[in-house]
Motif scaffolding. Structure first.
Motif, PDB file in Angstrom:
ATOM      1  N   MET A  23     -61.382-112.656 -83.169  1.00 11.69           N
ATOM      2  CA  MET A  23     -61.485-112.900 -81.770  1.00 11.69           C
ATOM      3  C   MET A  23     -62.919-113.204 -80.968  1.00 11.69           C
ATOM      4  N   ALA A  24     -63.850-112.645 -81.780  1.00  8.37           N
ATOM      5  CA  ALA A  24     -65.428-112.903 -81.341  1.00  8.37           C
ATOM      6  C   ALA A  24     -65.624-114.272 -81.879  1.00  8.37           C
ATOM      7  N   LEU A  25     -65.071-114.704 -82.942  1.00  9.37           N
ATOM      8  CA  LEU A  25     -65.554-116.037 -83.464  1.00  9.37           C
ATOM      9  C   LEU A  25     -64.587-117.175 -82.542  1.00  9.37           C
ATOM     10  N   LEU A  26     -63.496-116.687 -82.090  1.00  6.19           N
ATOM     11  CA  LEU A  26     -62.624-117.777 -81.250  1.00  6.19           C
ATOM     12  C   LEU A  26     -63.238-117.926 -79.967  1.00  6.19           C
ATOM     13  N   GLY A  27     -63.759-116.776 -79.604  1.00  8.37           N
ATOM     14  CA  GLY A  27     -64.614-116.674 -78.124  1.00  8.37           C
ATOM     15  C   GLY A  27     -65.714-117.717 -78.117  1.00  8.37           C
ATOM     16  N   GLU A  28     -66.306-118.008 -79.371  1.00 12.56           N
ATOM     17  CA  GLU A  28     -67.458-118.912 -79.286  1.00 12.56           C
ATOM     18  C   GLU A  28     -67.237-120.448 -79.325  1.00 12.56           C
ATOM     19  N   GLY A  29     -65.923-120.786 -79.355  1.00 16.12           N
ATOM     20  CA  GLY A  29     -65.444-122.159 -79.220  1.00 16.12           C
ATOM     21  C   GLY A  29     -64.562-122.478 -80.165  1.00 16.12           C
ATOM     22  N   GLY A  63     -53.446-114.176 -71.815  1.00  8.06           N
ATOM     23  CA  GLY A  63     -54.326-115.057 -72.439  1.00  8.06           C
ATOM     24  C   GLY A  63     -53.774-116.135 -73.385  1.00  8.06           C
ATOM     25  N   VAL A  64     -54.331-117.308 -73.976  1.00 12.36           N
ATOM     26  CA  VAL A  64     -53.622-118.263 -74.705  1.00 12.36           C
ATOM     27  C   VAL A  64     -54.512-118.564 -75.762  1.00 12.36           C
ATOM     28  N   LEU A  65     -53.870-118.595 -76.922  1.00 15.00           N
ATOM     29  CA  LEU A  65     -54.446-119.052 -78.154  1.00 15.00           C
ATOM     30  C   LEU A  65     -54.637-120.589 -77.922  1.00 15.00           C
ATOM     31  N   GLU A  66     -55.675-121.286 -77.894  1.00 13.58           N
ATOM     32  CA  GLU A  66     -55.697-122.762 -77.765  1.00 13.58           C
ATOM     33  C   GLU A  66     -55.619-123.495 -79.160  1.00 13.58           C
ATOM     34  N   ILE A  67     -54.798-124.401 -79.535  1.00 16.36           N
ATOM     35  CA  ILE A  67     -54.889-125.056 -80.618  1.00 16.36           C
ATOM     36  C   ILE A  67     -55.037-126.814 -80.381  1.00 16.36           C
ATOM     37  N   VAL A  68     -55.868-126.993 -80.996  1.00 17.23           N
ATOM     38  CA  VAL A  68     -56.159-128.468 -81.287  1.00 17.23           C
ATOM     39  C   VAL A  68     -55.534-129.094 -82.664  1.00 17.23           C
ATOM     40  N   PRO A  69     -54.559-129.811 -82.307  1.00 18.48           N
ATOM     41  CA  PRO A  69     -53.685-129.906 -83.462  1.00 18.48           C
ATOM     42  C   PRO A  69     -54.360-130.770 -84.664  1.00 18.48           C
ATOM     43  N   ALA A  70     -53.814-130.418 -85.958  1.00 21.71           N
ATOM     44  CA  ALA A  70     -54.249-131.258 -87.038  1.00 21.71           C
ATOM     45  C   ALA A  70     -54.274-132.937 -86.885  1.00 21.71           C
ATOM     46  N   PRO A 102     -56.530-127.854 -88.114  1.00 20.65           N
ATOM     47  CA  PRO A 102     -56.371-127.438 -86.624  1.00 20.65           C
ATOM     48  C   PRO A 102     -57.279-126.468 -86.248  1.00 20.65           C
ATOM     49  N   LEU A 103     -57.886-126.666 -84.807  1.00 19.77           N
ATOM     50  CA  LEU A 103     -58.953-125.706 -84.386  1.00 19.77           C
ATOM     51  C   LEU A 103     -58.130-124.916 -83.475  1.00 19.77           C
ATOM     52  N   PHE A 104     -58.910-123.709 -83.315  1.00 16.20           N
ATOM     53  CA  PHE A 104     -58.320-122.487 -82.360  1.00 16.20           C
ATOM     54  C   PHE A 104     -59.691-122.155 -81.572  1.00 16.20           C
ATOM     55  N   SER A 105     -59.144-121.834 -80.422  1.00 12.27           N
ATOM     56  CA  SER A 105     -60.074-121.173 -79.415  1.00 12.27           C
ATOM     57  C   SER A 105     -59.367-120.097 -78.476  1.00 12.27           C
ATOM     58  N   LEU A 106     -59.899-119.362 -77.702  1.00 12.51           N
ATOM     59  CA  LEU A 106     -59.044-118.597 -76.789  1.00 12.51           C
ATOM     60  C   LEU A 106     -59.475-119.099 -75.423  1.00 12.51           C
ATOM     61  N   ARG A 107     -58.448-118.713 -74.467  1.00 13.77           N
ATOM     62  CA  ARG A 107     -58.499-119.268 -73.081  1.00 13.77           C
ATOM     63  C   ARG A 107     -57.737-118.064 -72.437  1.00 13.77           C
ATOM     64  N   GLY A 108     -58.651-117.679 -71.338  1.00 14.83           N
ATOM     65  CA  GLY A 108     -57.783-116.706 -70.147  1.00 14.83           C
ATOM     66  C   GLY A 108     -57.551-115.288 -70.978  1.00 14.83           C
TER      67      GLY A 108
END
Length: 115
Positions: A23-29, A63-70, A102-108
Protein backbone atom coordinates in the motif's frame (compact mmCIF):
# COMPACT_ATOMS: atom_id res chain seq x y z
CA UNK A 1 9.45 3.58 -19.54
CA UNK A 2 11.61 5.80 -17.34
CA UNK A 3 12.92 4.36 -14.11
CA UNK A 4 12.13 6.34 -10.98
CA UNK A 5 14.97 7.03 -8.62
CA UNK A 6 13.82 5.97 -5.19
CA UNK A 7 15.22 6.22 -1.73
CA UNK A 8 16.76 2.99 -0.42
CA UNK A 9 14.22 0.57 1.02
CA UNK A 10 14.16 0.54 4.81
CA UNK A 11 13.46 -2.90 6.31
CA UNK A 12 9.93 -3.38 7.57
CA UNK A 13 9.21 -3.25 11.28
CA UNK A 14 7.63 -6.20 13.05
CA UNK A 15 4.19 -4.53 13.00
CA UNK A 16 4.25 -3.66 9.29
CA UNK A 17 2.71 -6.35 7.11
CA UNK A 18 3.45 -7.15 3.49
CA UNK A 19 0.21 -5.48 2.44
CA UNK A 20 1.13 -2.32 4.35
CA UNK A 21 4.37 -2.21 2.37
CA UNK A 22 2.51 -2.72 -0.91
CA UNK A 23 0.00 0.00 0.00
CA UNK A 24 2.87 2.40 0.76
CA UNK A 25 4.41 1.75 -2.67
CA UNK A 26 1.04 2.11 -4.40
CA UNK A 27 0.55 5.45 -2.67
CA UNK A 28 3.75 6.81 -4.23
CA UNK A 29 2.41 6.49 -7.78
CA UNK A 30 2.00 3.95 -10.56
CA UNK A 31 4.16 0.85 -10.05
CA UNK A 32 4.19 -2.57 -11.68
CA UNK A 33 3.96 -5.88 -9.83
CA UNK A 34 7.58 -6.46 -10.80
CA UNK A 35 8.64 -3.18 -9.14
CA UNK A 36 6.76 -4.15 -5.97
CA UNK A 37 8.31 -7.62 -5.91
CA UNK A 38 11.81 -6.17 -6.19
CA UNK A 39 11.23 -3.49 -3.54
CA UNK A 40 9.66 -5.86 -0.99
CA UNK A 41 11.64 -9.01 -1.87
CA UNK A 42 8.55 -11.05 -2.80
CA UNK A 43 7.71 -13.37 -5.67
CA UNK A 44 5.75 -11.62 -8.44
CA UNK A 45 2.92 -14.17 -8.18
CA UNK A 46 2.63 -13.46 -4.47
CA UNK A 47 2.38 -9.72 -5.19
CA UNK A 48 -0.52 -10.33 -7.60
CA UNK A 49 -2.48 -12.25 -4.96
CA UNK A 50 -1.88 -9.46 -2.43
CA UNK A 51 -3.02 -6.87 -5.00
CA UNK A 52 -6.27 -8.79 -5.53
CA UNK A 53 -6.95 -8.75 -1.78
CA UNK A 54 -6.07 -5.05 -1.56
CA UNK A 55 -8.45 -4.32 -4.46
CA UNK A 56 -11.35 -6.04 -2.65
CA UNK A 57 -10.52 -4.35 0.66
CA UNK A 58 -10.26 -0.90 -0.91
CA UNK A 59 -13.61 -1.38 -2.65
CA UNK A 60 -15.24 -1.99 0.74
CA UNK A 61 -13.70 1.21 2.18
CA UNK A 62 -14.53 3.40 -0.82
CA UNK A 63 -11.03 3.44 -2.32
CA UNK A 64 -10.00 2.23 -5.77
CA UNK A 65 -6.99 0.33 -7.04
CA UNK A 66 -6.36 2.12 -10.33
CA UNK A 67 -4.90 -0.02 -13.08
CA UNK A 68 -3.13 1.26 -16.19
CA UNK A 69 -3.69 -1.71 -18.52
CA UNK A 70 -0.90 -3.69 -20.13
CA UNK A 71 0.03 -2.75 -23.69
CA UNK A 72 1.69 -4.67 -26.54
CA UNK A 73 4.98 -3.04 -27.55
CA UNK A 74 4.76 -4.42 -31.10
CA UNK A 75 1.27 -3.44 -32.27
CA UNK A 76 0.01 -1.15 -29.49
CA UNK A 77 -2.94 -3.35 -28.43
CA UNK A 78 -4.22 -2.29 -25.00
CA UNK A 79 -5.59 -4.97 -22.66
CA UNK A 80 -8.36 -2.64 -21.40
CA UNK A 81 -11.00 -5.28 -20.60
CA UNK A 82 -8.67 -7.59 -18.69
CA UNK A 83 -9.82 -8.18 -15.10
CA UNK A 84 -6.88 -10.29 -13.93
CA UNK A 85 -4.03 -8.44 -12.28
CA UNK A 86 -1.31 -10.70 -13.66
CA UNK A 87 0.49 -9.50 -16.81
CA UNK A 88 -0.67 -11.19 -20.03
CA UNK A 89 1.68 -13.62 -21.71
CA UNK A 90 1.01 -12.86 -25.36
CA UNK A 91 -0.82 -10.32 -27.51
CA UNK A 92 -4.04 -11.73 -29.04
CA UNK A 93 -3.59 -9.61 -32.19
CA UNK A 94 0.06 -10.04 -33.24
CA UNK A 95 1.08 -12.91 -30.90
CA UNK A 96 4.07 -10.92 -29.68
CA UNK A 97 5.34 -11.56 -26.15
CA UNK A 98 6.77 -8.03 -25.83
CA UNK A 99 4.18 -6.55 -23.46
CA UNK A 100 4.44 -3.62 -21.04
CA UNK A 101 3.28 -4.69 -17.58
CA UNK A 102 0.13 -3.17 -16.06
CA UNK A 103 0.72 -0.36 -13.55
CA UNK A 104 -1.10 0.00 -10.23
CA UNK A 105 -1.81 2.98 -7.97
CA UNK A 106 -4.26 4.04 -5.26
CA UNK A 107 -7.07 6.55 -5.47
CA UNK A 108 -9.37 7.62 -2.66
CA UNK A 109 -7.92 5.28 -0.04
CA UNK A 110 -9.47 6.01 3.32
CA UNK A 111 -8.59 4.65 6.71
CA UNK A 112 -5.90 2.10 7.43
CA UNK A 113 -4.48 -0.36 4.91
CA UNK A 114 -6.08 -3.82 4.90
CA UNK A 115 -4.50 -6.59 6.99
Amino acid sequence: MKKKIRAPMVPRTAQETTRHGIMALLGEGPVSAKDISVALHLAEKEVCSHLEHIRRSLHASGGVLEIVPAECRSCGFVFAKRERLTPPGRCPVCRSEAINDPLFSLRGAQGNPPD
